[in-house]
Write a protein that holds these residues in place. Sequence first.
Motif, PDB file in Angstrom:
ATOM      1  N   SER A 113       1.037  -1.384  -0.059  1.00  0.00           N
ATOM      2  CA  SER A 113      -0.041  -0.124  -0.140  1.00  0.00           C
ATOM      3  C   SER A 113       0.965   1.322  -0.027  1.00  0.00           C
ATOM      4  O   SER A 113       0.376   2.318  -0.467  1.00  0.00           O
ATOM      5  CB  SER A 113      -0.878  -0.111   1.034  1.00  0.00           C
ATOM      6  OG  SER A 113      -0.230   0.214   2.529  1.00  0.00           O
ATOM      7  N   LEU A 114       2.176   1.120   0.562  1.00  0.00           N
ATOM      8  CA  LEU A 114       2.915   2.297   0.675  1.00  0.00           C
ATOM      9  C   LEU A 114       3.792   2.476  -0.736  1.00  0.00           C
ATOM     10  O   LEU A 114       4.150   3.574  -1.137  1.00  0.00           O
ATOM     11  CB  LEU A 114       4.051   2.131   1.828  1.00  0.00           C
ATOM     12  CG  LEU A 114       3.127   2.314   3.026  1.00  0.00           C
ATOM     13  CD1 LEU A 114       4.440   1.988   4.182  1.00  0.00           C
ATOM     14  CD2 LEU A 114       2.660   3.657   3.346  1.00  0.00           C
ATOM     15  N   GLU A 115       4.020   1.446  -1.475  1.00  0.00           N
ATOM     16  CA  GLU A 115       4.942   1.312  -2.678  1.00  0.00           C
ATOM     17  C   GLU A 115       4.111   1.872  -4.021  1.00  0.00           C
ATOM     18  O   GLU A 115       4.541   2.527  -5.006  1.00  0.00           O
ATOM     19  CB  GLU A 115       5.518   0.282  -2.788  1.00  0.00           C
ATOM     20  CG  GLU A 115       6.682  -0.171  -1.545  1.00  0.00           C
ATOM     21  CD  GLU A 115       7.306  -1.497  -2.058  1.00  0.00           C
ATOM     22  OE1 GLU A 115       6.651  -2.249  -2.895  1.00  0.00           O
ATOM     23  OE2 GLU A 115       8.130  -1.661  -1.391  1.00  0.00           O
ATOM     24  N   THR A 116       2.709   1.434  -3.788  1.00  0.00           N
ATOM     25  CA  THR A 116       1.955   1.815  -5.228  1.00  0.00           C
ATOM     26  C   THR A 116       1.657   3.050  -5.129  1.00  0.00           C
ATOM     27  O   THR A 116       1.507   3.637  -4.145  1.00  0.00           O
ATOM     28  CB  THR A 116       0.716   0.957  -5.262  1.00  0.00           C
ATOM     29  OG1 THR A 116       0.009   0.942  -6.428  1.00  0.00           O
ATOM     30  CG2 THR A 116      -0.087   1.310  -3.965  1.00  0.00           C
ATOM     31  N   ASN A 117       1.511   3.556  -6.703  1.00  0.00           N
ATOM     32  CA  ASN A 117       1.082   4.882  -6.791  1.00  0.00           C
ATOM     33  C   ASN A 117      -0.503   5.060  -7.017  1.00  0.00           C
ATOM     34  O   ASN A 117      -0.977   6.100  -7.299  1.00  0.00           O
ATOM     35  CB  ASN A 117       2.023   5.537  -8.187  1.00  0.00           C
ATOM     36  CG  ASN A 117       3.494   5.871  -7.529  1.00  0.00           C
ATOM     37  OD1 ASN A 117       3.738   6.138  -6.361  1.00  0.00           O
ATOM     38  ND2 ASN A 117       4.391   5.443  -8.344  1.00  0.00           N
ATOM     39  N   CYS A 118      -0.865   3.800  -7.394  1.00  0.00           N
ATOM     40  CA  CYS A 118      -2.669   3.867  -7.953  1.00  0.00           C
ATOM     41  C   CYS A 118      -3.242   4.116  -6.365  1.00  0.00           C
ATOM     42  O   CYS A 118      -3.170   3.092  -5.493  1.00  0.00           O
ATOM     43  CB  CYS A 118      -2.772   2.415  -8.550  1.00  0.00           C
ATOM     44  SG  CYS A 118      -4.561   2.159  -8.885  1.00  0.00           S
ATOM     45  N   GLU A 119      -4.167   5.016  -6.315  1.00  0.00           N
ATOM     46  CA  GLU A 119      -4.828   5.068  -5.255  1.00  0.00           C
ATOM     47  C   GLU A 119      -5.985   4.027  -4.917  1.00  0.00           C
ATOM     48  O   GLU A 119      -6.027   3.738  -3.768  1.00  0.00           O
ATOM     49  CB  GLU A 119      -5.620   6.682  -5.239  1.00  0.00           C
ATOM     50  CG  GLU A 119      -4.773   7.764  -5.145  1.00  0.00           C
ATOM     51  CD  GLU A 119      -3.968   8.080  -4.082  1.00  0.00           C
ATOM     52  OE1 GLU A 119      -4.721   7.610  -2.817  1.00  0.00           O
ATOM     53  OE2 GLU A 119      -3.017   8.361  -3.748  1.00  0.00           O
ATOM     54  N   SER A 173      -5.618   0.965  -6.024  1.00  0.00           N
ATOM     55  CA  SER A 173      -4.855  -0.294  -5.387  1.00  0.00           C
ATOM     56  C   SER A 173      -4.357   0.026  -3.829  1.00  0.00           C
ATOM     57  O   SER A 173      -4.282  -1.016  -2.914  1.00  0.00           O
ATOM     58  CB  SER A 173      -3.516  -0.521  -6.266  1.00  0.00           C
ATOM     59  OG  SER A 173      -4.021  -0.910  -7.463  1.00  0.00           O
ATOM     60  N   LYS A 174      -3.804   1.339  -3.597  1.00  0.00           N
ATOM     61  CA  LYS A 174      -3.332   1.521  -2.113  1.00  0.00           C
ATOM     62  C   LYS A 174      -4.542   1.288  -1.012  1.00  0.00           C
ATOM     63  O   LYS A 174      -4.091   0.819  -0.109  1.00  0.00           O
ATOM     64  CB  LYS A 174      -3.213   3.117  -2.094  1.00  0.00           C
ATOM     65  CG  LYS A 174      -2.361   3.550  -0.845  1.00  0.00           C
ATOM     66  CD  LYS A 174      -2.037   5.014  -0.766  1.00  0.00           C
ATOM     67  CE  LYS A 174      -1.200   5.414  -1.858  1.00  0.00           C
ATOM     68  NZ  LYS A 174       0.430   4.819  -1.321  1.00  0.00           N
ATOM     69  N   GLU A 175      -5.730   1.812  -1.586  1.00  0.00           N
ATOM     70  CA  GLU A 175      -6.887   1.499  -0.564  1.00  0.00           C
ATOM     71  C   GLU A 175      -7.171   0.041  -0.411  1.00  0.00           C
ATOM     72  O   GLU A 175      -7.413  -0.448   0.736  1.00  0.00           O
ATOM     73  CB  GLU A 175      -7.949   2.192  -1.000  1.00  0.00           C
ATOM     74  CG  GLU A 175      -9.083   2.260  -0.197  1.00  0.00           C
ATOM     75  CD  GLU A 175      -9.233   2.787   0.835  1.00  0.00           C
ATOM     76  OE1 GLU A 175      -9.876   2.359   2.091  1.00  0.00           O
ATOM     77  OE2 GLU A 175      -8.391   3.840   1.286  1.00  0.00           O
ATOM     78  N   MET A 176      -7.119  -0.671  -1.490  1.00  0.00           N
ATOM     79  CA  MET A 176      -7.387  -2.253  -1.464  1.00  0.00           C
ATOM     80  C   MET A 176      -6.444  -2.858  -0.543  1.00  0.00           C
ATOM     81  O   MET A 176      -6.638  -3.532   0.296  1.00  0.00           O
ATOM     82  CB  MET A 176      -7.239  -2.776  -2.837  1.00  0.00           C
ATOM     83  CG  MET A 176      -7.458  -4.316  -2.774  1.00  0.00           C
ATOM     84  SD  MET A 176      -7.036  -5.099  -4.352  1.00  0.00           S
ATOM     85  CE  MET A 176      -5.183  -4.948  -4.611  1.00  0.00           C
ATOM     86  N   TYR A 177      -5.014  -2.385  -0.596  1.00  0.00           N
ATOM     87  CA  TYR A 177      -4.043  -3.025   0.111  1.00  0.00           C
ATOM     88  C   TYR A 177      -4.056  -2.812   1.519  1.00  0.00           C
ATOM     89  O   TYR A 177      -3.990  -3.551   2.411  1.00  0.00           O
ATOM     90  CB  TYR A 177      -2.479  -2.667  -0.405  1.00  0.00           C
ATOM     91  CG  TYR A 177      -2.281  -3.356  -1.873  1.00  0.00           C
ATOM     92  CD1 TYR A 177      -2.263  -4.580  -1.858  1.00  0.00           C
ATOM     93  CD2 TYR A 177      -1.397  -2.632  -2.622  1.00  0.00           C
ATOM     94  CE1 TYR A 177      -1.893  -5.444  -2.924  1.00  0.00           C
ATOM     95  CE2 TYR A 177      -1.347  -3.154  -3.877  1.00  0.00           C
ATOM     96  CZ  TYR A 177      -1.473  -4.753  -4.031  1.00  0.00           C
ATOM     97  OH  TYR A 177      -0.862  -5.056  -5.246  1.00  0.00           O
ATOM     98  N   LYS A 178      -4.598  -1.574   1.706  1.00  0.00           N
ATOM     99  CA  LYS A 178      -4.850  -0.763   3.165  1.00  0.00           C
ATOM    100  C   LYS A 178      -5.906  -1.606   3.846  1.00  0.00           C
ATOM    101  O   LYS A 178      -5.924  -1.892   4.947  1.00  0.00           O
ATOM    102  CB  LYS A 178      -4.831   0.556   3.167  1.00  0.00           C
ATOM    103  CG  LYS A 178      -4.717   1.057   4.547  1.00  0.00           C
ATOM    104  CD  LYS A 178      -5.145   2.607   4.444  1.00  0.00           C
ATOM    105  CE  LYS A 178      -5.004   3.259   5.865  1.00  0.00           C
ATOM    106  NZ  LYS A 178      -5.069   4.685   5.815  1.00  0.00           N
TER     107      LYS A 178
END
Length: 286
Positions: free
Chosen positions: A254-260, A262-267
């Motif tokens: 979630s910290l490495e991706t720039n896609c918001e 994807s970031k939300e999904m990982y988080k």
Amino acid sequence: MPGWVLIIVRSLVFLVLLFVTTKVLGKKQISELSFFEYVAGITIGSIAGEVVTGLEGNMVHGALALVVFGFVTFLVNFLAIKSKKFSDFAEGKSTVVIKDGKILEENLKKEKYTLDELSALLRQKNIFKFADIEFAVLEPRGNLSVLLKKENQPLTPKDLQMKMPNEKEPQTVIMDGNIVDESLRCAGKGRGWLYTELDKLEVTLDNVFLGQVDSYGELTVDLYDDKIQVPAPAQRPLLLATLKKVQADLEIFSLETNCEKSKEMYKRNAEKVQKTIDMLSPFLNG
């Protein structure tokens, strides 16, 4: 009849009679005794010993006396169950000897206990300071019950608001190198599973003195050869470590991706895994 034969016959008869009498009186008679049970037990044993070795005595009279004492003891136990007052009279009452860290000297003298004897009873419970005790009660059967002050009591999972799994009785599935199939079925396991677990531990069945399955379904063994070190079961700690790694990886993603998105999904999934870890930790901590 020769004297030695008579002694053998009487011994066998009174052995059976004493066994039956004790069975009728119940387990209380072989546990910590009350005053009356102590007196009755000594008397019954003395009667049996006297009749067995007294060759000139009448065996029937001795048997009758034993039955009478057994019946009286049974009657006292029965009345003690029915009446609290009679129970207090026959078996005694509990006596508080320490209250709020202070020794009640009068109660101690009443029970004819010295300070050294009280200290010895406390040391048996790993208690060395009177000030740590909320109250201590001397029970009718001679044992001491102690409640420590709240600040001196050991922490429990409940104090830490931790949920702990219910423990079940361990099932002995191997005894003296032999598989106990009934216990194995009670544990919900089969022989195939058992042989697989033994292979994981790198031990053979004929070298296992005792094997048990705990409430988590893990096998622990004790070997004949005490020099062999058996590894502790690691399935639960390994699963917990794997879940923690998954949770950490999701947070990193979630910290490495720039896609918001994807970031939300990982988080979101990292939080779900963390909740799972929190819920399963009491079960998985080895």
